[in-house]
Design a protein around this motif. Structure first.
Motif: not given
Length: 383
Positions: A23-25, A134-136, A304-306, A311-313
């Motif tokens: 997901t970072v990539v 981002a999780p916050v 899935l990312v799209v 913000v979830l990714i």
């Protein structure tokens, strides 16, 4: 069963390495200007480059030389948004060339190693902190989707740390599936998208140089240290030439950079992979083969990312990088490192060059300024 241990270790190495940071990539490539197909192609290119390089080096040197994509490099891309992906690809090609140059000219590799660890760690911490927030942010914007992901991560981090990020990813996929009725229409086929590089000095200074430095300082140097800790000393020249060439080749299809694995390297090099050190190379070769297979899922991963809220990714990516950020923050113990961290985190841009480069420059200059002079050193010795 004993003969299967290195194969199982290689399978786990690849699964953890892929699931914990793809997901970072993808987020990094999208920030660099890639569209959906280019990002999927980039992920596939990275998986193939990682797999082929790991197999080649493992078989040739008979050592568990694990290879990975540059996760800190992808995080760097997320914090330096870029509009033209063609110039970003040109910067990726230059980064691969610089890695090869470091292999051809050992003094350059030693120069990278000479970067004070606190400054390198502070630059990485400044890059990662923005992502780890981002999780916050996700909890305030999409609490019903973010809360289960974070809860799963916390529970697995407590009881099965190795699977914490993959578990959080599964929770995120479930959340995406429940909130996206059109999930069945996804085309899982991995696209192969050639991108002709364009050359831009600001992109080379703002992307290629920081990407090269963070890849060398945060991945290749620690990766060699991990292998040395288990009694392996691979030929660094061959490692850098191979990973650099593979990085430049993969860049033409959207990949940013590959390097020695640092975090997952121990999974293949430790006694858990095999009691006999001479058999552990099978683990890294197996991991390489599995990575190529995982690359075939790049189309599904991007889809899935799209479908997911961005913000979830980013939250899943932030959870994946918390450990790296924690280790990097431990390096911020002096003024020069603190300045590097602050400038990098500030997200300032000057002459088209991002904050990571200027953070490294500012911290390096302060480090040189704060060093005791020869005269003061002699005065101290005389007293």
């Amino acid at each position: 069963m004993e003969r299967l241990r290195p194969i199982v270790a290689g399978l786990v190495t690849a699964l953890v390495g892929f699931a914990s940071s793809f997901t970072v990539v993808l987020a990094g490539l999208r920030a660099a200007g890639a569209d959906e197909r280019q990002a999927a192609s980039g992920l596939l290119a990275l998986c193939v480059a990682v797999g082929v390089t790991a197999i080649f080096l493992g078989v040739r040197q008979r050592m568990p030389i694990s290879v990975a994509w540059s996760t800190p490099g992808a995080a760097l891309l997320m914090t330096t948004p870029h509009a033209d992906f063609r110039t970003a690809v040109g910067a990726f090609v230059v980064c691969g060339a610089l890695i090869m140059v470091a292999g051809l000219f050992p003094p350059l590799a030693r120069l990278i190693e000479a970067i004070p660890q606190p400054i390198a760690g502070a630059m990485l911490a400044g890059v990662l902190l923005k992502l780890c927030l981002a999780p916050v942010v996700a909890m305030t914007q999409i609490p019903l989707m973010a809360a289960p992901v974070i809860l799963v991560w916390l529970l697995l981090y407590r009881f099965a740390r190795l699977w914490a990020v993959p578990g959080a990813l599964v929770a995120a996929i479930v959340a995406i599936a429940l909130s996206s009725p059109g999930l069945g229409g996804i085309d899982p086929a991995p696209p192969v998208e050639f991108t002709a590089p364009a050359w831009d000095l600001s992109a080379i200074a703002g992307i290629a140089l920081p990407l090269f430095l963070v890849t060398m300082a945060s991945q290749n140097v620690p990766g060699m240290a991990v292998l040395a800790g288990y009694g392996y000393r691979p030929r660094l020249r061959e490692v850098l030439l191979t990973t650099g060439a593979a990085s430049s080749a993969g860049a033409l299809f959207g990949g940013h950079a590959i390097n020695l694995a640092a975090i997952t390297a121990a999974l293949a090099a430790s006694p858990e992979a095999a009691e006999e050190p001479e058999r552990r190379w099978v683990a890294s070769v197996t991991a390489g083969a599995v990575m190529i297979v995982l690359g075939l899922t790049s189309g599904l991963a991007v889809a899935l990312v799209v479908l997911a809220p961005p913000v979830l990714i980013e939250a899943v990516a932030g959870l994946a990088l918390l450990g790296a950020m924690s280790n990097a923050l431990l390096q911020v113990r002096e003024v020069a490192a603190a300045i590097t961290f602050v400038v990098t985190f500030s997200d300032v841009s000057y002459l088209g060059v991002g904050s990571a480069f200027w953070g490294l420059v500012a911290g390096g200059l302060v480090h040189l300024l704060m060093r005791p002079s020869l005269r003061s050193t002699r005065a101290t010795e005389s007293t």
